[in-house]
Design a protein around this motif. Sequence first.
Motif, short mmCIF file in Angstrom:
data_model
loop_
_atom_site.label_atom_id
_atom_site.label_comp_id
_atom_site.label_asym_id
_atom_site.label_seq_id
_atom_site.Cartn_x
_atom_site.Cartn_y
_atom_site.Cartn_z
N GLY A 121 56.92 -8.14 39.47
CA GLY A 121 56.86 -7.08 40.39
C GLY A 121 57.17 -7.80 41.76
N LYS A 122 57.48 -7.19 42.80
CA LYS A 122 57.69 -7.57 43.92
C LYS A 122 56.54 -7.07 44.77
N SER A 123 55.99 -8.12 45.79
CA SER A 123 54.72 -7.73 46.69
C SER A 123 53.64 -6.82 45.87
N ALA A 124 52.93 -7.55 45.31
CA ALA A 124 51.62 -6.88 44.68
C ALA A 124 50.39 -7.16 45.66
N SER A 125 49.78 -6.00 45.90
CA SER A 125 48.57 -6.37 46.81
C SER A 125 47.45 -5.46 45.87
N PHE A 126 46.42 -6.34 46.01
CA PHE A 126 45.16 -6.06 45.57
C PHE A 126 44.01 -5.70 46.57
N SER A 127 42.93 -4.90 45.98
CA SER A 127 41.79 -4.98 46.99
C SER A 127 40.62 -5.17 45.89
N GLY A 128 39.83 -5.74 46.39
CA GLY A 128 38.41 -6.14 45.70
C GLY A 128 38.55 -6.79 44.25
N LEU A 129 39.65 -7.71 44.59
CA LEU A 129 39.88 -8.63 43.30
C LEU A 129 38.96 -9.63 42.99
N GLU A 130 38.56 -9.64 41.66
CA GLU A 130 37.77 -10.74 41.01
C GLU A 130 38.60 -11.19 39.92
N MET A 131 38.85 -12.71 40.25
CA MET A 131 39.57 -13.36 38.76
C MET A 131 38.58 -14.37 38.30
N GLY A 132 38.72 -14.53 36.90
CA GLY A 132 37.97 -15.51 36.31
C GLY A 132 36.53 -14.92 35.67
N ARG A 133 36.50 -13.60 35.86
CA ARG A 133 35.34 -13.12 35.16
C ARG A 133 35.45 -12.81 33.72
N GLY A 154 37.53 -6.92 27.42
CA GLY A 154 38.31 -7.85 26.47
C GLY A 154 37.29 -8.76 25.68
N PRO A 155 37.87 -9.64 24.88
CA PRO A 155 36.91 -10.45 24.16
C PRO A 155 35.97 -11.35 24.77
N ALA A 156 34.76 -11.52 24.50
CA ALA A 156 33.97 -12.26 25.18
C ALA A 156 34.33 -13.75 25.27
N GLY A 157 34.05 -14.35 26.40
CA GLY A 157 34.48 -15.74 26.55
C GLY A 157 35.92 -16.11 27.08
N THR A 158 36.55 -15.05 27.22
CA THR A 158 37.81 -15.33 27.70
C THR A 158 37.99 -14.95 29.23
N PHE A 159 39.42 -15.22 29.81
CA PHE A 159 39.60 -15.16 31.26
C PHE A 159 39.93 -13.61 31.27
N GLY A 160 39.13 -12.92 32.52
CA GLY A 160 39.43 -11.64 32.82
C GLY A 160 39.58 -11.52 34.48
N LEU A 161 40.32 -10.65 34.87
CA LEU A 161 40.63 -10.18 36.14
C LEU A 161 40.41 -8.78 36.42
N GLN A 162 39.76 -8.48 37.41
CA GLN A 162 39.58 -6.93 37.79
C GLN A 162 39.93 -6.66 39.30
N ALA A 163 40.32 -5.50 39.50
CA ALA A 163 40.27 -5.21 41.08
C ALA A 163 40.12 -3.74 41.38
#
Lengths: 207, 181
Positions: free
Chosen positions: A135-147, A159-168
Motif C-alpha cells: 500500500g501507499k501511505s498507510a496511516s494508523f491511529s492508536g497503533l499497538e505493535m508487539g502485543r 490469534g494464537p498465544a505467544g505470537t506477534f500481534g498488531l492492532q490499531a
Amino acid sequence: MTESVTPAKGRVRLRRWAVLGVPGVVATAALTVLTAQGALAVSFNISSMAHTINADKLSGTGLAQYGGRDRTSPNNPIEKGVYKNVFITTIKDAEITNLCQAVQIGAAYLKITAGGKGTPAAATNLATDSDVLTGKSASFSGLEMGRDASELNKSFSTGPAGTFGLQADTIEVKNVYQHNWATTAGAMTLPDLRIELTRDGCPGEGN
Amino acid sequence: MASDSTPENTPDPSASTAALEAHDTSGTTAHSTTADSTAAGAEKPRRVSRFAAWRWRRPFWGGLLLTLAGTLIMIMMVQGSLEVALASGPRGVVGYILPALMIICGVLTLFSPAQRVFYSIVGLLSSLGAWVTSNMGAFMIGTILGVTGSTLIFGWLPEQGPRGKKSRRRKREEAPAAPAV
C-alpha cells in the motif's frame, strides 16, 4: 432392464411453473439490483483459491493483524493440502473505494468490482489471510505493535498465544494490493457491483 | 386448489392435480380427468429403461439442478474458514445451513416426490437466501441454478399426456365419449 408397460410420464407445465417461476425470477432480479445499489449486504467466505484484491483506498476502524497458517484443501488439484504461511488481517468496519477482486479460473479471471462510483463498498467483520500486502501511505491511529496475538482486543478476532500481534484503532491505506488465500466478510455492501469473466485481472500491482 | 374439486372421487392426490391442470389448459370441465388418462393410455406401449421410467415419475431435472446448486455453494463454503465464519456471528453459520437445505430438498424431491411442492418452496427460499449468506450464492451461479431447479420442481406434474396441441384436441374429442364411472 426394461418395463413393458409405458409408465405415465410427468412433465413441467408452463402455467404451473409460472406460479412460482415468475416470483422466483423477480426475487432473484431484486436481490441483484439491491446488492448492486449497495442496499443489501452480503456475506463472503472464500478460501483455498488464491485471489487478489486491489483498491484505491481502504479505511477502517478496529484493526488486528497476526500470523497464521492456512492449509489448502486436500482435494485441491494444484496444491494438495499445502500449508501456507499467511498473516491475518481483521477489520471491524471497513470502507473500500474502487474495490476490485480477481480469482483466476483457468486462463480467465472472475473479476468483481464495486464501490467505484462515489459510494465506497463497506464491510463489517472483514478478515483476510494474505501473503502479500502492499500500500501507499498507510496511516494508523492508536497503533499497538508487539502485543501478544491472543490478547488483541480492538478487532473481533485473536490469534494464537505467544505470537506477534498488531492492532490499531483506525487505519487508512491508499493503493492497496493484497494477495489472499482466504477472505471472509460478515456483511458487505457492494454498490455499483459488477461481476465479469475476463481475460485480464484487476489493473494495478500483481497483474 | 381445493376449490377446483371435481365431481368424481379421485383418492390419489396426484391424479387430482393432473385433472386440475388439464382443466386449466383445455378449458373442458370435470370430464378431463378421464379424458387425460384415456389419452395417456392411448399411447402405444413402449419399452423404456427402468431408469427412464423412474425419472418420469418424479421431477428429475429440477431435483438434480437443486442438488447440484446446493453442492456447489456448499463446496465453496466448506473451503472457507469455519473459525472466522463463527467469529463473524450468526450470519456466518446460516451460510452453511442454507446450502445444506438446498441439497436436502433436492435429494428428497428425487426420492420422495409426493412432497415436491413443499421442497420446491423451501428450495427456492434457500437459493435466494444463499445469495445473501454464502458468497452471493457461489457468485450467482448457485442461486440461478437453485431458482431454476426449484421452480421446475414446482411446475412438474405427474402423468401428463403427450405434448402439443394435437393431444389437447384429442382429449377434447374423447372427453364426451369417456364413460362416466
